[in-house]
Design an enzyme around this catalytic site. Structure first.
Site, PDB file in Angstrom:
ATOM      1  N   SER A 142       0.849  -1.195   0.000  1.00  0.00           N
ATOM      2  CA  SER A 142       0.000   0.000   0.000  1.00  0.00           C
ATOM      3  C   SER A 142       0.882   1.242   0.000  1.00  0.00           C
ATOM      4  CB  SER A 142      -0.916   0.008   1.222  1.00  0.00           C
ATOM      5  OG  SER A 142      -1.592   1.244   1.264  1.00  0.00           O
TER       6      SER A 142
ATOM      7  N   HIS B 128      -1.172  -1.138  -4.393  1.00  0.00           N
ATOM      8  CA  HIS B 128      -2.456  -0.807  -3.768  1.00  0.00           C
ATOM      9  C   HIS B 128      -2.459   0.700  -3.485  1.00  0.00           C
ATOM     10  CE1 HIS B 128      -6.135  -1.658  -1.477  1.00  0.00           C
ATOM     11  NE2 HIS B 128      -5.703  -0.741  -0.616  1.00  0.00           N
TER      12      HIS B 128
ATOM     13  N   ASP C 149      -4.588   3.932  -2.079  1.00  0.00           N
ATOM     14  CA  ASP C 149      -5.711   4.349  -1.226  1.00  0.00           C
ATOM     15  C   ASP C 149      -6.096   5.799  -1.494  1.00  0.00           C
ATOM     16  OD1 ASP C 149      -6.110   1.995   0.483  1.00  0.00           O
ATOM     17  OD2 ASP C 149      -4.064   2.414   1.162  1.00  0.00           O
TER      18      ASP C 149
ATOM     19  N   MET D  74      -8.628   8.693  -0.335  1.00  0.00           N
ATOM     20  CA  MET D  74      -9.540   9.062   0.766  1.00  0.00           C
ATOM     21  C   MET D  74     -10.003  10.507   0.587  1.00  0.00           C
ATOM     22  SD  MET D  74      -7.321   7.609   3.936  1.00  0.00           S
ATOM     23  CE  MET D  74      -6.565   5.992   3.891  1.00  0.00           C
TER      24      MET D  74
ATOM     25  N   HIS E 139      -8.208   1.649  -4.381  1.00  0.00           N
ATOM     26  CA  HIS E 139      -9.202   1.473  -3.311  1.00  0.00           C
ATOM     27  C   HIS E 139      -9.795   2.844  -2.991  1.00  0.00           C
ATOM     28  CE1 HIS E 139      -9.779   0.364   1.253  1.00  0.00           C
ATOM     29  NE2 HIS E 139     -10.935   0.548   0.635  1.00  0.00           N
TER      30      HIS E 139
ATOM     31  N   MET F 252     -11.972   5.261  -1.025  1.00  0.00           N
ATOM     32  CA  MET F 252     -12.691   5.506   0.233  1.00  0.00           C
ATOM     33  C   MET F 252     -13.296   6.893   0.126  1.00  0.00           C
ATOM     34  SD  MET F 252      -9.811   3.774   2.651  1.00  0.00           S
ATOM     35  CE  MET F 252      -8.645   3.797   1.299  1.00  0.00           C
TER      36      MET F 252
ATOM     37  N   MET G  47     -12.104  -5.341   4.692  1.00  0.00           N
ATOM     38  CA  MET G  47     -11.312  -4.434   5.529  1.00  0.00           C
ATOM     39  C   MET G  47     -11.064  -5.108   6.882  1.00  0.00           C
ATOM     40  SD  MET G  47     -10.612  -1.899   3.649  1.00  0.00           S
ATOM     41  CE  MET G  47      -9.649  -1.106   4.938  1.00  0.00           C
TER      42      MET G  47
ATOM     43  N   GLY H 272      -9.204   4.384   6.696  1.00  0.00           N
ATOM     44  CA  GLY H 272      -8.865   5.779   6.961  1.00  0.00           C
ATOM     45  C   GLY H 272      -7.407   5.994   7.321  1.00  0.00           C
ATOM     46  N   PHE H 273      -6.783   4.986   7.900  1.00  0.00           N
ATOM     47  CA  PHE H 273      -5.399   5.159   8.354  1.00  0.00           C
ATOM     48  C   PHE H 273      -4.606   3.866   8.174  1.00  0.00           C
ATOM     49  CE2 PHE H 273      -8.205   7.888  10.764  1.00  0.00           C
ATOM     50  CZ  PHE H 273      -7.594   9.129  10.633  1.00  0.00           C
ATOM     51  N   GLY H 274      -3.330   4.024   7.890  1.00  0.00           N
ATOM     52  CA  GLY H 274      -2.424   2.885   7.902  1.00  0.00           C
ATOM     53  C   GLY H 274      -1.965   2.622   9.330  1.00  0.00           C
ATOM     54  N   GLY H 275      -1.311   1.500   9.528  1.00  0.00           N
ATOM     55  CA  GLY H 275      -0.676   1.225  10.813  1.00  0.00           C
ATOM     56  C   GLY H 275      -1.593   0.833  11.952  1.00  0.00           C
TER      57      GLY H 275
ATOM     58  N   ASP I 104      -7.274  -6.129   3.664  1.00  0.00           N
ATOM     59  CA  ASP I 104      -6.641  -4.809   3.738  1.00  0.00           C
ATOM     60  C   ASP I 104      -6.646  -4.266   5.161  1.00  0.00           C
ATOM     61  OD1 ASP I 104      -5.545  -2.362   3.151  1.00  0.00           O
ATOM     62  OD2 ASP I 104      -7.278  -1.620   2.019  1.00  0.00           O
ATOM     63  N   GLY I 105      -5.439  -4.159   5.728  1.00  0.00           N
ATOM     64  CA  GLY I 105      -5.272  -3.517   7.034  1.00  0.00           C
ATOM     65  C   GLY I 105      -4.614  -4.419   8.061  1.00  0.00           C
ATOM     66  N   GLY I 106      -3.484  -3.953   8.597  1.00  0.00           N
ATOM     67  CA  GLY I 106      -2.835  -4.688   9.682  1.00  0.00           C
ATOM     68  C   GLY I 106      -2.234  -6.025   9.293  1.00  0.00           C
TER      69      GLY I 106
HETATM   70  C1  DX5 Z   1      -6.644   1.768   5.251  1.00  0.00           C
HETATM   71  C2  DX5 Z   1      -6.134   1.498   3.867  1.00  0.00           C
HETATM   72  C3  DX5 Z   1      -5.092   0.453   3.821  1.00  0.00           C
HETATM   73  C4  DX5 Z   1      -3.803   0.843   4.524  1.00  0.00           C
HETATM   74  C5  DX5 Z   1      -3.157  -0.415   5.014  1.00  0.00           C
HETATM   75  O1  DX5 Z   1      -7.721   2.632   5.178  1.00  0.00           O
HETATM   76  O2  DX5 Z   1      -7.191   1.051   3.049  1.00  0.00           O
HETATM   77  O3  DX5 Z   1      -4.804   0.059   2.486  1.00  0.00           O
HETATM   78  O4  DX5 Z   1      -2.927   1.541   3.672  1.00  0.00           O
HETATM   79  O5  DX5 Z   1      -2.091  -0.049   5.812  1.00  0.00           O
HETATM   80  P1  DX5 Z   1      -1.488  -1.029   6.899  1.00  0.00           P
HETATM   81  O6  DX5 Z   1      -0.954  -2.235   6.174  1.00  0.00           O
HETATM   82  O7  DX5 Z   1      -0.401  -0.186   7.511  1.00  0.00           O
HETATM   83  O8  DX5 Z   1      -2.565  -1.385   7.878  1.00  0.00           O
HETATM   84 ZN    ZN Z   2      -6.666   0.136   1.087  1.00  0.00          ZN
END
Ligand code: DX5
Ligand code: ZN
Length: 216
Positions: A8, A33, A35, A37, A66, A68, A137, A142-145, A175-177
């Protein structure tokens, strides 16, 4: 594993974007990937069309976008022109989801639908045969990490059953974590594509981290 890995770009270093794109190009990663937003559907704004245009110019692998954003129908042809190969919209953002899916395909892209953690798999029963991808999801978008939500495994199993029952060709994306701690179990549950942002880009050697995810 044969599971596809989609780094991502949200977690990349935007001041060194070309370097990070080349890293993905030269790695064992399968997709980019991306994102998008809007600060309305999710409480954050990432980046928009000019940045995607710059990414497309250098990326040599499948571009998985993706969205959002609310009312994504407004931008379907724009994302096709910007080089998106797969366009994923959120179930929760589409009043006429069937129409949106057909419009994505008519624009020459593969069609994906993403589900928030609270949205049950069953809402896709009547469109699953039309889909190329379902993005589950595993964090709130909304956020990475963020930390992986364990209930995801159950949803992967349910989705796998729905896809088989419906003779659908849809791929299952998570997608996520995603980390090396859950990648294997997700693949075993039926995931086809794993998105990984922080785990890849915040690691010491992103190329090696991607290679490691591919061997799990
Ligand atoms: C979250 C995004 C994800 C995000 C994943 O809203 O859709 O694609 O970038 O990031 P990680 O792998 O850090 O959870
Ligand atoms: Zn995503």
């Amino acid at each position: 594993m044969t599971t596809l890995i989609a780094p991502s770009i949200l977690a990349a270093d935007f001041a060194n974007l070309q370097r990070d794109i080349e890293m993905v190009n030269n790695s064992q990663a399968d997709w980019f990937h991306i994102d998008i937003m809007d600060g309305v559907f999710v409480p954050n704004i990432s980046f928009g069309m000019p940045v995607l245009k710059a990414i497309s110019k250098h990326a040599t692998k499948t571009i998985d976008v993706h969205l959002m954003i609310v009312d994504p129908d407004r931008y379907i042809s724009t994302f096709a022109d910007l080089g998106a190969d797969i366009l994923t919209v959120h179930y929760e953002a589409c009043t006429h989801l069937h129409r949106t899916i057909q419009a994505i395909k008519a624009a020459g892209m593969k069609a994906g639908v993403a589900l928030n953690p609270h949205t049950p798999i069953a809402v896709l029963e009547d469109v699953i045969a039309d889909l190329d991808l379902v993005c589950i999801m595993s964090v709130n978008p909304g956020f990475g990490g963020q930390s992986f939500i364990e209930n995801t495994y159950k949803k992967v199993t349910q989705l796998k059953h729905l896809i088989e029952f419906s003779n659908s060709n849809a791929q299952i994306e998570i997608d996520g974590g995603v980390t090396d701690q859950n990648a294997n179990a997700l693949a075993e549950a039926g995931a086809d594509v794993l998105v990984a942002g922080s785990f890849v880009f915040k690691s010491e050697d992103p190329t090696a981290t991607i290679a490691n995810l591919k061997t799990l």
